[in-house]
Each structure stands twice: as structure tokens, then as C-alpha cells.
Design an enzyme around this catalytic site. Structure first.
Site, PDB file in Angstrom:
ATOM      1  N   TYR A 154      -8.392  14.277 -11.140  1.00 57.18           N
ATOM      2  CA  TYR A 154      -7.214  13.549 -11.622  1.00 57.18           C
ATOM      3  C   TYR A 154      -6.187  14.524 -12.207  1.00 57.18           C
ATOM      4  CZ  TYR A 154      -4.641  10.239 -14.648  1.00 57.18           C
ATOM      5  OH  TYR A 154      -3.682   9.493 -15.283  1.00 57.18           O
ATOM      6  N   ASP A 213       0.885  -1.155   0.000  1.00 58.63           N
ATOM      7  CA  ASP A 213       0.000   0.000   0.000  1.00 58.63           C
ATOM      8  C   ASP A 213       0.927   1.210   0.000  1.00 58.63           C
ATOM      9  OD1 ASP A 213      -1.621   2.130   0.468  1.00 58.63           O
ATOM     10  OD2 ASP A 213      -2.526   1.349   2.314  1.00 58.63           O
TER      11      ASP A 213
HETATM   12  N1  SER Z   1      -6.127   7.500 -19.783  1.00 54.04           N
HETATM   13  C1  SER Z   1      -6.258   8.340 -18.637  1.00 54.04           C
HETATM   14  C2  SER Z   1      -7.662   8.514 -18.250  1.00 54.04           C
HETATM   15  O1  SER Z   1      -8.498   8.449 -19.120  1.00 54.04           O
HETATM   16  C3  SER Z   1      -5.651   9.676 -18.931  1.00 54.04           C
HETATM   17  O2  SER Z   1      -4.424   9.772 -18.348  1.00 54.04           O
HETATM   18  O3  SER Z   1      -7.933   8.765 -17.124  1.00 54.04           O
END
Ligand code: SER
Length: 314
Positions: A145, A55
Site C-alpha cells: 500500500y 470500475d
Molecule cells: N488507514 C490506512 C490504513 O490503515 C492508512 O492510510 O491502511
């Protein structure tokens, strides 16, 4: 291939889409015993060579494994991707950032010598110029993200400048391969489409037909990763993350390409929440810094990738 190096490489998140293929390639280059695969739980990979459950948020546990195997390089692939991160915002921040800190700090303390950490086209946002997006441009990511990857890039560069940490990174586009499944990304459709085309002849796409995104075939992504990690340190001029490009296509364009092999293939479009993520990203990427600094050149285009995917999945 030879094993004439003293590299001991730990791949964290080794059972994911990228890790599965990267571990195989690294083992061919450096020898099975020198590559320690690791993931959050035991997977099939454990049968193929050294494997540890890690982890990455547990810094002490990570340190113990690094010591146990005398690891000197870490590839940190464990992360939540774009679609999943929107659903688990705080955990995505915690995993993507603190996981990176735990590995960066091992290098800061000179316990390990080299790090690979993937970034993404998600570092760009809706205000970024969308065509042939340059290395240095407006970066205002609008996804969780993308925010983690943008912040991570800044920290990588900071650790290089302040502590001389040898960290190297690529901004991957969507990755397409036949050996492993993607999980939780917005570009995942470009893998699913092949499986459904061969299984049922039909695919319902979660992006709209003209959503063009930068993509790359897995052999090119693996090659780029190995190339940047093997390049002389002096050639790595960018310590945040390099733009990387393969080719771009829309769902409609890949469907047309698949139909050349499977004439009966049908596609329909039902955009969901991932559409908004896709709309915030560039349509194509300028990778000229990677080409100039360490010689990046992709091998595959849409047609060659499609032919290879279908041949292998059949
Ligand atoms: N392929 C990834 C995604 O779609 C992009 O970094 O989250």
C-alpha cells in the site's frame, strides 16, 4: 447552503469510509444533483442522489460517465488499503496505480479540471524518523500500500509539472468516524474498538498496547479535504501530497479514554500481521506545511473525539 457553482463532482469509491461522509458534505455545499457518487457496485447511497457503477480500471467506462454528467472534478477514493493490499499485492498495485492514471489522464486531456487523490502516512517506512515526521524526509515504504501511495505521489507531482494537472492530495493518518465502517486498514482498530466497547464491553485489539499511530477524527479529515480543494491553486505549493495531523495515541491510551465513559470496558491485545505494518509507520506527523500554505488546523483531540464517537454511536 448554496449551489451557486458550476461544479460537477464525481466521487469514485463513494461508499467507503471516507466517501460516505465526503459525499454528504459535498452535497451540502454544492447541491445533491452536482455530486455523482460512484462505486464498484450499487449501494444504499444510490437512493440518496446521482449514483453510477464505475470500475476505475475501465478507462472507457469512466470516460463515458464523466461525459454523461459533464464532470469537471474527480475525487478518486477507490483503493485497496494497507492490510488488504498485503494479501492481494498485484491487484493492489493495479488498482491503486492504474486507477490513478485513468483519472490523471482525463485531466491531462483537459476533460476534467481538478483532481483529489488521497495519500497516506503509509508513504513513510521503517527508516523514516518516527516522531513529528516532516514533510520532506526519508521515504522508504515497506508495505505494498505504501509503495503504491509513494509512487502515486510522484506521478501526481509529475502530471502537475508536465501537464499542469491541478491535482491535490493529503497524507491521511488513520481516520475515525461513526457514520461509516473502515475496510482493510491497519488503523481500523480505532473504529472497531468503539463498536465493541458499546456492544459487549470488550475489545480484542490486533495491535499491541503501545503501538502509537497518527489519527484523525472524520470531521477534521473532511474539513481538510474541502479546504485543500477550495484553496486558490497558488496556495498549493506541494503537488505530491501534504502531511496532515490530528492527534496520536496507542491502543492503551484510547482504551483509557473510553473507560472514562464506560468504566467496565476491557481490552486485550493479540497482535497479528498488521502489527508489522503499524511498526513501519510514524508515531506523529508534522503538518506545518499544510498550516502555512492553506491554513490547516485540526479541531479535535483524543478526548473530544472519544466523547463525540460514544455520544453518536449510543
Ligand atoms: N488507514 C490506512 C490504513 O490503515 C492508512 O492510510 O491502511
Amino acid at each position: 447552503m448554496g449551489t451557486s457553482t458550476s461544479e460537477k463532482i464525481l466521487v469514485i469509491g463513494s461508499s467507503g469510509q471516507l466517501g460516505t461522509e465526503l459525499v454528504q458534505t459535498l452535497r451540502n455545499i454544492y447541491g445533491t444533483e452536482n455530486i455523482i457518487a460512484s462505486d464498484i457496485k450499487v449501494t444504499e447511497q444510490a437512493k440518496e442522489g446521482p449514483f453510477e457503477v464505475i470500475d476505475v480500471l475501465n478507462a472507457v467506462g469512466l470516460f463515458d460517465i464523466v461525459k454523461k454528467h459533464r464532470v469537471n472534478q474527480v475525487y478518486l477514493l477507490a483503493a485497496l488499503l494497507s492490510a488488504t493490499a498485503e494479501k492481494m499485492q498485484k491487484f493492489a498495485w493495479e488498482l491503486n496505480m492504474n486507477g490513478l492514471f485513468n483519472v490523471l489522464d482525463l485531466a491531462k486531456e483537459k476533460i476534467i479540471q481538478k483532481i483529489y487523490w488521497p495519500s497516506s502516512i503509509a508513504v513513510f517506512g521503517p527508516n523514516t524518523p518516527k516522531e513529528n515526521t516532516s514533510q520532506f524526509t526519508i521515504m522508504e515504504p515497506s508495505t505494498v500500500y505504501g509503495i503504491t501511495k509513494q509512487a502515486g505521489e510522484r506521478w501526481c507531482e509529475y502530471y502537475f509539472n508536465k501537464y499542469n494537472v491541478d491535482v491535490r492530495s493529503l497524507r491521511y493518518p488513520g481516520l475515525i468516524g461513526w457514520k461509516s465502517a473502515p475496510g482493510g486498514g491497519t488503523t481500523d482498530y480505532a473504529v472497531h474498538i468503539f463498536h465493541d466497547a458499546l456492544k459487549t464491553g470488550y475489545y480484542e485489539c490486533f495491535l499491541s498496547e503501545n503501538s502509537t499511530l497518527p489519527m484523525m477524527y472524520m470531521p477534521d479529515a473532511i474539513k481538510a479535504t474541502i479546504d485543500i480543494m477550495q484553496a486558490d491553486a497558488g496556495k498549493i505549493k506541494i503537488r505530491s501530497s501534504y502531511n496532515l495531523a490530528g492527534f496520536s495515541f496507542s491502543p492503551k491510551e484510547i482504551a483509557t479514554e473510553i473507560k472514562k465513559h464506560l468504566p467496565g470496558f476491557k481490552i486485550s491485545y493479540k497482535p497479528d500481521t498488521r502489527q508489522q505494518i503499524a511498526d513501519s509507520w510514524p508515531r506523529s506527523i508534522d503538518a506545518s506545511h499544510a498550516t502555512a500554505d492553506w491554513g490547516w488546523k485540526p479541531q479535535y483531540n483524543l478526548a473530544a473525539m472519544t466523547t463525540d464517537m460514544i455520544r453518536n454511536l449510543k
